[in-house]
Design an enzyme around this catalytic site. Structure first.
Site, PDB file in Angstrom:
ATOM      1  N   HIS A 136     -47.261 -20.844  17.759  1.00  0.00           N
ATOM      2  CA  HIS A 136     -46.114 -20.888  16.843  1.00  0.00           C
ATOM      3  C   HIS A 136     -45.379 -19.549  16.831  1.00  0.00           C
ATOM      4  O   HIS A 136     -44.153 -19.498  16.950  1.00  0.00           O
ATOM      5  CB  HIS A 136     -46.561 -21.241  15.423  1.00  0.00           C
ATOM      6  CG  HIS A 136     -45.506 -20.949  14.395  1.00  0.00           C
ATOM      7  ND1 HIS A 136     -44.435 -21.785  14.157  1.00  0.00           N
ATOM      8  CD2 HIS A 136     -45.332 -19.878  13.569  1.00  0.00           C
ATOM      9  CE1 HIS A 136     -43.660 -21.248  13.229  1.00  0.00           C
ATOM     10  NE2 HIS A 136     -44.173 -20.087  12.856  1.00  0.00           N
ATOM     11  N   HIS A 141     -40.944 -17.876  17.366  1.00  0.00           N
ATOM     12  CA  HIS A 141     -40.214 -16.752  16.782  1.00  0.00           C
ATOM     13  C   HIS A 141     -39.676 -15.741  17.772  1.00  0.00           C
ATOM     14  O   HIS A 141     -38.613 -15.158  17.548  1.00  0.00           O
ATOM     15  CB  HIS A 141     -41.114 -15.992  15.795  1.00  0.00           C
ATOM     16  CG  HIS A 141     -41.350 -16.713  14.506  1.00  0.00           C
ATOM     17  ND1 HIS A 141     -40.396 -16.817  13.528  1.00  0.00           N
ATOM     18  CD2 HIS A 141     -42.432 -17.378  14.031  1.00  0.00           C
ATOM     19  CE1 HIS A 141     -40.880 -17.501  12.493  1.00  0.00           C
ATOM     20  NE2 HIS A 141     -42.116 -17.857  12.777  1.00  0.00           N
ATOM     21  N   GLU A 182     -37.610 -20.339   9.609  1.00  0.00           N
ATOM     22  CA  GLU A 182     -38.583 -21.380   9.973  1.00  0.00           C
ATOM     23  C   GLU A 182     -37.954 -22.750  10.239  1.00  0.00           C
ATOM     24  O   GLU A 182     -38.376 -23.451  11.154  1.00  0.00           O
ATOM     25  CB  GLU A 182     -39.651 -21.518   8.885  1.00  0.00           C
ATOM     26  CG  GLU A 182     -40.557 -20.306   8.710  1.00  0.00           C
ATOM     27  CD  GLU A 182     -41.480 -20.031   9.908  1.00  0.00           C
ATOM     28  OE1 GLU A 182     -41.497 -20.806  10.872  1.00  0.00           O
ATOM     29  OE2 GLU A 182     -42.167 -18.990   9.863  1.00  0.00           O
ATOM     30  N   SER A 201     -41.588 -25.045  17.341  1.00  0.00           N
ATOM     31  CA  SER A 201     -42.966 -25.090  17.829  1.00  0.00           C
ATOM     32  C   SER A 201     -43.671 -26.396  17.446  1.00  0.00           C
ATOM     33  O   SER A 201     -44.859 -26.550  17.697  1.00  0.00           O
ATOM     34  CB  SER A 201     -43.758 -23.881  17.291  1.00  0.00           C
ATOM     35  OG  SER A 201     -43.873 -23.963  15.880  1.00  0.00           O
TER      36      SER A 201
END
Ligand code: PHE
Ligand code: FE
Length: 288
Positions: A136, A141, A182, A201
């Protein structure tokens, strides 16, 4: 040992990750040599699945950086990724044992250092994982940190986090992270795209967030976002849509102090319905 373990969602779940070797700022060594062949293989499978899904769904800035990074064959050495990132935008990535406390997190971001979890999910968690893991953090990110405007936004967020702590407004500011970094969507000339790492993700949410008729997509409005509660254990019911990273950066550049004062006494909005004044956007037409 100085780092206290951190658990996800304040639940009774045991902490994941080994905090015993973390330094005061919660960073640790990646210990790349300790990953097993099975872990490299699991990572490569996660990466390959997600790579197929991001096409036509993720924003161009993400896709461009991802292609350039080419980190799908095995778990990368953080140093290698870090070096390229530092050259592009001055950001670095640092290894952490897992979740870290908010103030440590904000401090790292304010120093343009992004914490990446060293552990990878188990094969049983291939489709779904509650806590953020290496995949993730790295896949979701890191690519956008190559975009100069988004990179500046993340640093500003870190500084804003330290300030929000002093104003007792962390709950409000955390919503901004949730609904942008997010789970953010972005409106582009070619239609809605994803830039939020939690979506990028996740195979399920990547396929639904743009097209699911049951979800709401609302034009970004700072006060609206700060006031909207979120759920951590299901697909999102509301997404906020920005016009571009410049808009996001500009709308968050103002001093939040008066906004916190205004919003702190008000009850939050739930994510399951639109409010008057919302600019509700249509879902993308499903392409498959
Ligand atoms: N401008 C915000 C403040 O004064 C800080 C911030 C910037 C927060 C960018 C989030 C994102 O608190
Ligand atoms: Fe994340």
């Amino acid at each position: 040992m100085s780092a206290t373990p951190v658990t996800y969602g304040g639940s009774r779940r045991p902490p994941r990750g080994d905090y015993s070797l973390a330094r005061d700022d919660y960073t640790c060594d990646q210990n790349w040599d300790l990953y097993t062949p099975q872990q490299h293989e699991l990572y490569a499978r996660l990466y390959a699945r997600q790579l197929r899904l991001v096409d036509g769904r993720a924003c161009d800035e993400f896709l461009k950086a991802l292609a350039h990074l080419d980190m799908g064959a095995r778990i990368p050495r953080f140093e290698d990724v870090c070096e390229r990132l530092a050259r592009a935008t001055g950001w670095r990535i640092v290894a952490v044992p897992g979740l870290i406390p908010e103030d440590a997190f904000f401090r790292l971001l304010s120093q343009r250092r992004f914490p990446v979890t060293v552990w990878l999910r188990t094969p049983e968690e291939f489709d779904y994982i509650v806590e953020p893991d290496l995949f993730h953090d790295l896949f979701g990110h890191v690519p956008l940190l190559f975009d100069p405007v988004f990179a500046d936004y993340m640093q500003a967020y870190g500084e804003g986090g330290l300030k929000a702590q002093r104003r007792h407004a962390l709950e409000l500011l955390a919503r901004l992270y949730w609904y942008t970094v997010e789970f953010g969507l972005i409106d582009t000339a070619r239609g809605l795209r994803v830039y939020g790492a939690g979506i990028l993700s996740s195979p399920g949410e990547l396929q639904r967030s743009l097209v699911d008729p049951a979800a709401l997509r609302i034009g970004f409005d700072l006060r609206r976002v700060l006031r909207t509660a979120y759920e951590i254990d299901d697909f999102q019911k509301t997404y906020f849509v920005i016009d571009g990273f410049a808009q996001l950066f500009q709308q968050t550049a103002q001093d939040f102090t008066p906004i916190y004062e205004q919003l702190l006494p008000l009850p939050p909005f739930t994510p399951d319905r639109a409010q008057s004044g919302d600019r509700v956007l249509p879902a993308s037409a499903s392409s498959c």
